[in-house]
Scaffold this active site. Structure first.
Site, PDB file in Angstrom:
ATOM      1  N   ASN A 126      -6.244  -6.709   4.372  1.00  0.00           N
ATOM      2  CA  ASN A 126      -4.816  -6.857   3.931  1.00  0.00           C
ATOM      3  C   ASN A 126      -4.812  -8.129   3.180  1.00  0.00           C
ATOM      4  O   ASN A 126      -5.695  -8.780   2.698  1.00  0.00           O
ATOM      5  CB  ASN A 126      -4.218  -7.106   5.340  1.00  0.00           C
TER       6      ASN A 126
ATOM      7  N   ASP B  87      -3.837  -2.554   3.914  1.00  0.00           N
ATOM      8  CA  ASP B  87      -3.879  -1.812   2.732  1.00  0.00           C
ATOM      9  C   ASP B  87      -5.175  -0.761   2.940  1.00  0.00           C
ATOM     10  O   ASP B  87      -5.219   0.132   2.386  1.00  0.00           O
ATOM     11  CB  ASP B  87      -4.430  -2.570   1.385  1.00  0.00           C
TER      12      ASP B  87
ATOM     13  N   ALA C 118       0.719  -1.252  -0.059  1.00  0.00           N
ATOM     14  CA  ALA C 118       0.132  -0.110   0.068  1.00  0.00           C
ATOM     15  C   ALA C 118       0.903   1.276  -0.018  1.00  0.00           C
ATOM     16  O   ALA C 118       0.698   2.146  -0.862  1.00  0.00           O
ATOM     17  CB  ALA C 118      -0.922   0.050   1.115  1.00  0.00           C
TER      18      ALA C 118
HETATM   19  O1  MRU Z   1      -1.043  -7.304  -3.576  1.00  0.00           O
HETATM   20  P1  MRU Z   1      -0.030  -6.571  -2.851  1.00  0.00           P
HETATM   21  O2  MRU Z   1       1.365  -7.427  -2.857  1.00  0.00           O
HETATM   22  O3  MRU Z   1       0.393  -5.166  -2.923  1.00  0.00           O
HETATM   23  O4  MRU Z   1      -0.379  -6.680  -1.288  1.00  0.00           O
HETATM   24  C1  MRU Z   1       0.293  -6.199  -0.225  1.00  0.00           C
HETATM   25  C2  MRU Z   1      -0.327  -6.299   1.258  1.00  0.00           C
HETATM   26  O5  MRU Z   1      -1.152  -6.944   1.384  1.00  0.00           O
HETATM   27  C3  MRU Z   1       0.447  -5.699   2.092  1.00  0.00           C
HETATM   28  O6  MRU Z   1       0.330  -6.529   3.442  1.00  0.00           O
HETATM   29  C4  MRU Z   1      -0.039  -4.109   2.675  1.00  0.00           C
HETATM   30  O7  MRU Z   1      -0.074  -3.486   1.576  1.00  0.00           O
HETATM   31  C5  MRU Z   1       0.763  -3.504   3.561  1.00  0.00           C
HETATM   32  S1  MRU Z   1       2.399  -3.006   2.933  1.00  0.00           S
HETATM   33  C6  MRU Z   1       3.043  -2.085   4.191  1.00  0.00           C
END
Ligand code: MRU
Length: 354
Positions: free
Chosen positions: A246, A236, A47
């Site tokens: 998340n 997210d 995110a």
């Molecule tokens: O699909 P992604 O790799 O973007 O998903 C990321 C996540 O779910 C993370 O845990 C979330 O974005 C937090 S990042 C600090």
């Protein structure tokens, strides 16, 4: 810590995370559409990193606009903002960062266009540097929950690679280590895109942190044996009632933690908090392509051709499973997140429809 993204001359330079852990490849995005493609195709993901990429994408789009007055300039910036906002629906940072860039432009409408373009680059770079400082503060607040000798479970990658640097879920771990605590990390592999195996295990090893990789279905086994002391994950989008979206599988980890009496923490920079949304049931959940489930990175087919597939990329963990939400402003009980009192950005105009 390996840098995830930087403004480099007239380009947005991002680490292509789809190539990790076997190759470390940086891509120079020369226009905002390439930045948008990078967000969609997960060259950059997580995110906060998505937000930084979007801010830099807006700054990049601004450089190519030919306009003599602010009204024309701003009108021409909007389609780029909308294009960037349409790439992924769940992480609120995408919309937060675009809104921040638009608000910044409006606040400096009196500047000469050439100067405003420079200022937008500076603002995008601030989104990056502030993110690192925010993560450091999350680490300071979060490290109090980690004792010497603890083993911490994490899911997906909420590390340095998912942010401007330092990570969110990894920040308390990093500070705990700086404080002299001896810790171990268990990383869920995180099917289907394997952010845990490819990214978290890799970055923690790079930084000399003791990490053990497990498949997602092993978490309960280790909890039952008493080998996990706490879980820390990223988010997210965290909404007004304390529910948290998340990576898919986070909900299962939280439920398992509850069953075993293990504290479950969420590391959440306020840029991922959407107080405009009342409940986790309203969070748009991204559905990704079936190939992510039926194939291993386009190389090996692991399911019968034509099988029906569901691939939600995120799930929502209800507030009742969360011990504490750790932000850069302190650690909060989920029901108190609404009291944070930071300036709420109106995301209505840029919220992606799914
Ligand atoms: O699909 P992604 O790799 O973007 O998903 C990321 C996540 O779910 C993370 O845990 C979330 O974005 C937090 S990042 C600090």
């Amino acid at each position: 810590m390996i840098p995830t993204i930087a403004w480099k001359g007239g380009a947005v330079c991002m680490l292509d995370q789809t190539k990790l852990p076997t190759e470390v490849v940086y891509v120079d995005c020369l226009d905002y559409k390439t930045v948008a493609k990078g967000i969609k195709e997960l060259w950059i993901r997580g995110a906060p990193a998505i937000g930084i990429a979007a801010a830099m994408g807006v700054a990049l789009a601004a450089q190519d606009i030919k306009a003599k007055d602010f009204e024309t300039f701003y009108k021409r910036l909007i389609p780029a903002c909308e294009h960037l906002a349409a790439q992924r629906p769940t992480a609120v940072n995408l919309f937060w960062a675009i809104e921040r860039m638009k608000t910044f432009a409006l606040a400096h409408k009196g500047e000469k266009i050439a100067r405003l373009k420079e200022m937008l680059i500076e603002e995008a770079e601030r989104v990056l540097t502030e993110d690192i400082a925010v993560n450091r503060a999350i680490g300071e607040y979060g490290a109090q929950f980690i004792r010497d000798g603890d083993t911490i479970l994490t899911h997906c990658n909420a590390g340095s690679l998912a942010t401007g640097g330092y990570g969110t879920a990894t920040a308390p771990m990093r500070v705990a280590i700086e404080q002299g605590k001896r810790i171990k990390v268990f990383a869920d592999e995180t099917r289907p895109v394997l952010q845990g195996a490819r990214l978290t295990a890799w970055e923690l090893m790079q930084d000399g942190i003791d990490v053990t990789l497990i498949t997602d279905n092993m978490a309960g086994y280790f909890m039952k044996k008493g080998e996990i002391d706490l879980a820390i994950v990223g988010t997210d989008r965290t909404v007004r009632n304390g529910d948290v979206a998340n990576k898919i599988g986070t909900y299962s980890v939280a439920v398992l933690c509850k069953e075993h009496g293990i504290p479950f923490y969420v590391a959440a920079p306020t840029s991922t908090i959407d107080l405009g949304m009342a409940s986790g049931d309203l969070i748009p959940i991204e559905e990704r392509g079936s190939h992510e489930v039926t194939e291993v990175f386009g190389k090996v087919c692991i399911a019968p051709g034509g099988v029906k597939v569901a691939n939600p990329a995120f799930d929502v963990t209800p507030a009742r499973y969360i011990t504490s939400i750790i932000t850069e402003k302190g650690a909060f009980h989920p029901r108190d997140i609404r009291k944070l009192g930071y300036k709420k950005v109106d995301l209505g105009a840029v919220r992606m429809k799914v």
